[in-house]
Design a protein around this motif. Structure first.
Motif, PDB file in Angstrom:
ATOM      1  N   PRO A 222     -10.577 -18.273   4.642  1.00  0.00           N
ATOM      2  CA  PRO A 222      -9.136 -18.236   4.949  1.00  0.00           C
ATOM      3  C   PRO A 222      -8.654 -16.828   5.272  1.00  0.00           C
ATOM      4  CG  PRO A 222      -9.518 -18.528   2.589  1.00  0.00           C
ATOM      5  CD  PRO A 222     -10.844 -18.680   3.253  1.00  0.00           C
ATOM      6  N   TYR A 223      -7.675 -16.746   6.164  1.00  0.00           N
ATOM      7  CA  TYR A 223      -7.136 -15.455   6.579  1.00  0.00           C
ATOM      8  C   TYR A 223      -6.132 -14.966   5.547  1.00  0.00           C
ATOM      9  CZ  TYR A 223      -5.317 -11.771   9.587  1.00  0.00           C
ATOM     10  OH  TYR A 223      -4.945 -10.560  10.101  1.00  0.00           O
ATOM     11  N   ASP A 224      -6.181 -13.678   5.230  1.00  0.00           N
ATOM     12  CA  ASP A 224      -5.338 -13.082   4.192  1.00  0.00           C
ATOM     13  C   ASP A 224      -4.041 -12.559   4.825  1.00  0.00           C
ATOM     14  OD1 ASP A 224      -4.269 -11.893   1.989  1.00  0.00           O
ATOM     15  OD2 ASP A 224      -6.012 -10.666   1.511  1.00  0.00           O
ATOM     16  N   TYR A 225      -3.037 -13.425   4.919  1.00  0.00           N
ATOM     17  CA  TYR A 225      -1.777 -13.049   5.571  1.00  0.00           C
ATOM     18  C   TYR A 225      -1.018 -11.998   4.778  1.00  0.00           C
ATOM     19  CZ  TYR A 225      -2.513 -17.041   8.655  1.00  0.00           C
ATOM     20  OH  TYR A 225      -3.034 -17.912   9.577  1.00  0.00           O
ATOM     21  N   LEU A 226      -1.063 -12.094   3.451  1.00  0.00           N
ATOM     22  CA  LEU A 226      -0.352 -11.111   2.631  1.00  0.00           C
ATOM     23  C   LEU A 226      -0.917  -9.708   2.864  1.00  0.00           C
ATOM     24  CD1 LEU A 226       1.678 -10.341   0.460  1.00  0.00           C
ATOM     25  CD2 LEU A 226      -0.017 -10.997  -1.287  1.00  0.00           C
ATOM     26  N   SER A 227      -2.234  -9.600   2.964  1.00  0.00           N
ATOM     27  CA  SER A 227      -2.843  -8.295   3.233  1.00  0.00           C
ATOM     28  C   SER A 227      -2.426  -7.760   4.596  1.00  0.00           C
ATOM     29  CB  SER A 227      -4.375  -8.404   3.168  1.00  0.00           C
ATOM     30  OG  SER A 227      -4.820  -8.627   1.853  1.00  0.00           O
ATOM     31  N   ALA A 228      -2.270  -8.640   5.574  1.00  0.00           N
ATOM     32  CA  ALA A 228      -1.834  -8.206   6.907  1.00  0.00           C
ATOM     33  C   ALA A 228      -0.436  -7.604   6.849  1.00  0.00           C
ATOM     34  CB  ALA A 228      -1.870  -9.384   7.884  1.00  0.00           C
ATOM     35  N   VAL A 229       0.448  -8.224   6.069  1.00  0.00           N
ATOM     36  CA  VAL A 229       1.811  -7.705   5.923  1.00  0.00           C
ATOM     37  C   VAL A 229       1.793  -6.368   5.175  1.00  0.00           C
ATOM     38  CG1 VAL A 229       4.077  -8.133   4.902  1.00  0.00           C
ATOM     39  CG2 VAL A 229       2.843  -9.998   6.019  1.00  0.00           C
ATOM     40  N   ILE A 264       2.697   0.735  -2.131  1.00  0.00           N
ATOM     41  CA  ILE A 264       2.203  -0.473  -1.460  1.00  0.00           C
ATOM     42  C   ILE A 264       0.709  -0.345  -1.181  1.00  0.00           C
ATOM     43  CG2 ILE A 264       2.416  -1.942   0.585  1.00  0.00           C
ATOM     44  CD1 ILE A 264       5.320  -1.051   0.794  1.00  0.00           C
ATOM     45  N   GLY A 265       0.280   0.873  -0.801  1.00  0.00           N
ATOM     46  CA  GLY A 265      -1.130   1.098  -0.528  1.00  0.00           C
ATOM     47  C   GLY A 265      -2.004   0.871  -1.743  1.00  0.00           C
ATOM     48  N   TYR A 266      -1.521   1.251  -2.922  1.00  0.00           N
ATOM     49  CA  TYR A 266      -2.287   1.050  -4.152  1.00  0.00           C
ATOM     50  C   TYR A 266      -2.571  -0.431  -4.379  1.00  0.00           C
ATOM     51  CZ  TYR A 266      -3.192   0.625  -9.168  1.00  0.00           C
ATOM     52  OH  TYR A 266      -3.729   0.286 -10.389  1.00  0.00           O
ATOM     53  N   PHE A 267      -1.527  -1.248  -4.287  1.00  0.00           N
ATOM     54  CA  PHE A 267      -1.716  -2.687  -4.496  1.00  0.00           C
ATOM     55  C   PHE A 267      -2.496  -3.316  -3.337  1.00  0.00           C
ATOM     56  CE2 PHE A 267       2.024  -1.814  -7.181  1.00  0.00           C
ATOM     57  CZ  PHE A 267       1.595  -2.394  -8.366  1.00  0.00           C
ATOM     58  N   PHE A 268      -2.347  -2.754  -2.152  1.00  0.00           N
ATOM     59  CA  PHE A 268      -3.090  -3.233  -0.985  1.00  0.00           C
ATOM     60  C   PHE A 268      -4.591  -3.031  -1.181  1.00  0.00           C
ATOM     61  CE2 PHE A 268      -4.417  -2.096   3.553  1.00  0.00           C
ATOM     62  CZ  PHE A 268      -4.653  -3.419   3.906  1.00  0.00           C
ATOM     63  N   VAL A 269      -4.973  -1.829  -1.614  1.00  0.00           N
ATOM     64  CA  VAL A 269      -6.395  -1.544  -1.825  1.00  0.00           C
ATOM     65  C   VAL A 269      -6.949  -2.387  -2.972  1.00  0.00           C
ATOM     66  CG1 VAL A 269      -8.041   0.239  -2.515  1.00  0.00           C
ATOM     67  CG2 VAL A 269      -6.254   0.772  -0.850  1.00  0.00           C
ATOM     68  N   ARG A 270      -6.171  -2.524  -4.048  1.00  0.00           N
ATOM     69  CA  ARG A 270      -6.625  -3.365  -5.167  1.00  0.00           C
ATOM     70  C   ARG A 270      -6.894  -4.790  -4.715  1.00  0.00           C
ATOM     71  NH1 ARG A 270      -3.581  -3.199 -10.814  1.00  0.00           N
ATOM     72  NH2 ARG A 270      -5.190  -4.802 -11.049  1.00  0.00           N
ATOM     73  N   ARG A 271      -6.031  -5.295  -3.858  1.00  0.00           N
ATOM     74  CA  ARG A 271      -6.230  -6.654  -3.346  1.00  0.00           C
ATOM     75  C   ARG A 271      -7.497  -6.731  -2.496  1.00  0.00           C
ATOM     76  NH1 ARG A 271      -3.343 -11.293  -2.723  1.00  0.00           N
ATOM     77  NH2 ARG A 271      -3.812 -12.558  -0.872  1.00  0.00           N
ATOM     78  N   GLN A 272      -7.738  -5.683  -1.698  1.00  0.00           N
ATOM     79  CA  GLN A 272      -8.918  -5.702  -0.824  1.00  0.00           C
ATOM     80  C   GLN A 272     -10.216  -5.704  -1.617  1.00  0.00           C
ATOM     81  OE1 GLN A 272      -8.087  -6.188   2.566  1.00  0.00           O
ATOM     82  NE2 GLN A 272      -6.251  -6.333   1.303  1.00  0.00           N
ATOM     83  N   LEU A 273     -10.205  -5.067  -2.784  1.00  0.00           N
ATOM     84  CA  LEU A 273     -11.412  -5.000  -3.606  1.00  0.00           C
ATOM     85  C   LEU A 273     -11.844  -6.363  -4.136  1.00  0.00           C
ATOM     86  CD1 LEU A 273     -10.613  -1.729  -5.603  1.00  0.00           C
ATOM     87  CD2 LEU A 273     -12.328  -2.011  -3.797  1.00  0.00           C
ATOM     88  N   THR A 274     -10.934  -7.338  -4.107  1.00  0.00           N
ATOM     89  CA  THR A 274     -11.260  -8.674  -4.614  1.00  0.00           C
ATOM     90  C   THR A 274     -11.634  -9.649  -3.507  1.00  0.00           C
ATOM     91  OG1 THR A 274      -8.952  -9.455  -4.473  1.00  0.00           O
ATOM     92  CG2 THR A 274      -9.615  -8.326  -6.498  1.00  0.00           C
TER      93      THR A 274
END
Length: 479
Positions: A222-229, A264-274
């Motif tokens: 599935p595509y990660d729309y939240l990460s795109a935003v 926002i970048g901090y939470f963005f990177v944390r999300r990417q790690l998962t």
């Protein structure tokens, strides 16, 4: 008649169909030669449109502003809208390419770019033109985000450097002829034709792309729309903050933009790690050769932009050359890249990118240092050969660096690697331009010389980072 199995997207290839009508499927050995030429031509056309359009708009900005009765500050959005749209959408579109196929993203971007070009030509006000430029930027991002991933599909591994060098050569040619094309068009027609000429070229590229571009096997995650935003907010805020820092925006606004981008970048990177296939390719950044190549690219493009923006001021205000003479004196830099990039591409199939890139960046550093130490009285030839030296060094670095970046990533993550390649280039260019504005604001009298010395520093750092790849173990031979 023997019917071949259907492709992933449902199309069927027939053994009786002609090669021109069949849709090629990428494999480890790339496309066969007749189809390879057609596919690389389509990729080159798309890159030409995206790069040339940016160069043309820069040159024609005063003309467009006068016609639309826009202020100089307001007209800047004709440029900024395009660049902002590209920057915030590169990584999301690259990730989408990994999922649904690079061919689909590329052709969709090409179609959108062509339609938006027609919208730019028909615009009668600054808001309409800026909106069309935003759409055009999203189309250009579709082209840029996966173009090198397509090159990896088109060429076999032992010829990948040559394919990448074609991209570098096309970018150099498009950048070099941009001002000339803009001047030629404006000499015989009004500014809307600067965008209208994209339409027939875009249509031809789309038709050729449907026939020649290879398909790759997408995956169904599935595509990660939240990460795109989140990606759009992080990069958008960073661009606004860096631009505001360079142009003297109120300090509190700049700090707020940097803080918001960091949070926002901090939470963005944390999300990417998962994520198993993250939109921001943190998985690829764990590969030493890949991360070092990204660092080399950012520093080198920052050095190039510092020079490109500051040199016209030095040549005109310090050395007394005219605008026409300045353009001619700067031409050797991109002109030499046209010859250096193919040579570097061939060499990168045989030798280490760390060594080739390091040598090229040392040559570029010498050229920049020689330009920074120019006296008040110099003949045009003295300037031209220094520019050529910079171009030779940059051309020797670029193709091997891009090859190392692509070949160090897994094949199924080519889209993420391609997106990071373009993002690193844009990040370096944005940083370089902002630093020039900041330097000119702090030390206007000696700004061009200081900017060139800062460019020398970035180039030295890039050379060191490039050489660090030589000591890496367990990496592909191209690294």
């Amino acid at each position: 008649m023997r019917v071949q199995p259907s492709c992933k997207d449902g199309s069927v290839q027939s053994g009786a169909s002609s090669p021109a009508r069949s849709v090629p499927m990428a494999d480890e050995q790339g496309l066969p030669l007749p189809q390879r030429y057609g596919a690389i031509l389509v990729v080159a056309l798309g890159i030409t449109l995206a790069v040339l359009d940016s160069a043309i708009a820069n040159v024609a900005l005063p003309t467009i502003a006068r016609h639309l009765r826009a202020s100089p500050a307001g007209s800047i959005w004709i440029i900024n809208a395009y660049q902002l749209a590209i920057t915030i959408s590169l990584l999301p579109l690259a990730s989408l390419g990994d999922r649904i196929g690079y061919r689909r993203v590329y052709l969709s971007g090409l179609i959108l770019f062509t339609v938006a070009s027609l919208g730019c030509a028909l615009a009668h006000s600054l808001p309409m033109l800026a909106l069309a430029r935003v759409i055009q930027g999203f189309g250009a991002a579709g082209i840029m985000s996966v173009n090198t991933a397509l090159v990896r599909m088109i060429y076999p591994p032992d010829h990948l450097g040559r394919g990448i060098s074609i991209n570098a050569m096309v970018v150099a040619i498009s950048s070099a002829v941009g001002p000339t094309v803009a001047s030629a068009v404006l000499a015989v027609a009004s500014w809307p034709w600067l965008f209208a000429i994209n339409v027939p070229i875009g249509i031809a590229a789309v038709i050729g792309g449907f026939r020649a571009l290879p398909r790759n096997k997408p995956h169904n995650s599935p595509y990660d729309y939240l990460s795109a935003v989140m990606n759009a907010f992080v990069f958008g805020l960073l661009i606004f903050a860096v631009d505001g820092l360079g142009h003297g925006e109120h300090r509190s606004y700049v700090i707020a933009e940097f803080v918001a981008a960091a949070v926002i970048g901090y939470f963005f990177v944390r999300r990417q790690l998962t994520q198993p296939a993250p939109l921001l390719p943190v998985d690829l950044l764990r590969i030493p050769v890949f991360s070092l190549s990204i660092g080399t690219s950012i520093c080198s493009f920052a050095a190039q932009m510092l020079a490109f923006v500051s040199l016209p001021f030095m040549l005109q205000e310090t050395l007394g050359f005219s605008q026409v003479q300045t353009g001619l004196l700067m031409t050797p830099w991109p002109f030499v890249i046209i010859f250096a990039a193919p040579l570097a591409g061939i060499l990168s199939d045989r030798y280490s990118a760390g060594i080739l890139g390091g040598i090229g960046l040392i040559v570029m550093t010498c050229g920049l240092l020689l330009l920074a130490t120019l006296g008040a009285h110099h003949e045009p030839f003295d300037i031209a050969w220094r520019m050529a030296l910079c171009g030779a060094g940059f051309g020797l670095f670029q193709s091997p660096n891009n090859r190392a970046m692509l070949s160090s990533a897994p094949r199924e993550r080519s889209g993420g690697a391609s997106g990071m390649l373009s993002t690193a280039r844009l990040t370096g260019q944005t940083l370089g331009a902002a630093l020039v504005a900041l330097i000119f604001g702090v030390a206007p009298q000696h700004g061009p010389t200081i900017a060139l010395y800062v460019a020398v520093g970035f180039s030295i750092v890039a050379a060191i980072v490039s050489m660090m790849r030589v000591v890496q173990r367990g990496t592909p031979a191209s690294a």
